[in-house]
Design an enzyme around this catalytic site. Sequence first.
Site, PDB file in Angstrom:
ATOM      1  N   CYS A  96      27.788   6.643 -78.473  1.00  0.00           N
ATOM      2  CA  CYS A  96      27.214   5.472 -77.800  1.00  0.00           C
ATOM      3  C   CYS A  96      28.099   4.289 -78.205  1.00  0.00           C
ATOM      4  CB  CYS A  96      25.750   5.280 -78.181  1.00  0.00           C
ATOM      5  SG  CYS A  96      25.454   4.981 -79.939  1.00  0.00           S
ATOM      6  N   SER A  97      27.535   3.111 -78.327  1.00  0.00           N
ATOM      7  CA  SER A  97      28.336   1.949 -78.726  1.00  0.00           C
ATOM      8  C   SER A  97      28.807   2.058 -80.164  1.00  0.00           C
ATOM      9  CB  SER A  97      27.534   0.653 -78.558  1.00  0.00           C
ATOM     10  OG  SER A  97      27.211   0.451 -77.208  1.00  0.00           O
TER      11      SER A  97
END
Length: 163
Positions: A96-97
């Site tokens: 993800c981020s």
Amino acid sequence: MKFLILMGVFSLPFFSFGQKTLEELLKVHNNNAVPYISVQELAMPKTEAVILDAREPEEYKVSRLKNAVFVGFNTFDLETTTSQLYNKQQHIVVYCSLGIRSETIAEKLKKAGYTNVYNLYGGIFEWKNEDFPVYNAAEQETDSVHAFSKVWGKWLLKGVKVY
């Protein structure tokens, strides 16, 4: 005394969101139920893995790792995702981020019996910070990276932040 009270009030935000290192941030938000893989290890030519993107559609459209399969976070569906995976022993990397949402998705895959699941340490932010390429929806290399929010975007040190 007033000085101490003011110092306490003004320093409160730094304690809430002020982890000084990525390691500290991940320790606060993750439980280490899924092992990490470093961006350097994933980038090695010999590393073959199915790469799953556990971000939201607007993030995925702006930037992604090459050949990443969108699985989402808020709309993640285990059955849909596992129908795309050919065996429970294959090497799977979820990102993800920063590696917080991806841990949640990776845990779900582990609970479903997948035995070789990893969480990308530092996510797409660390990937870009280490100068590895990211791609847009047209599969063209881009400097733009969806930074999720101003609070979390501080961890993206390279590239063009898109919100």
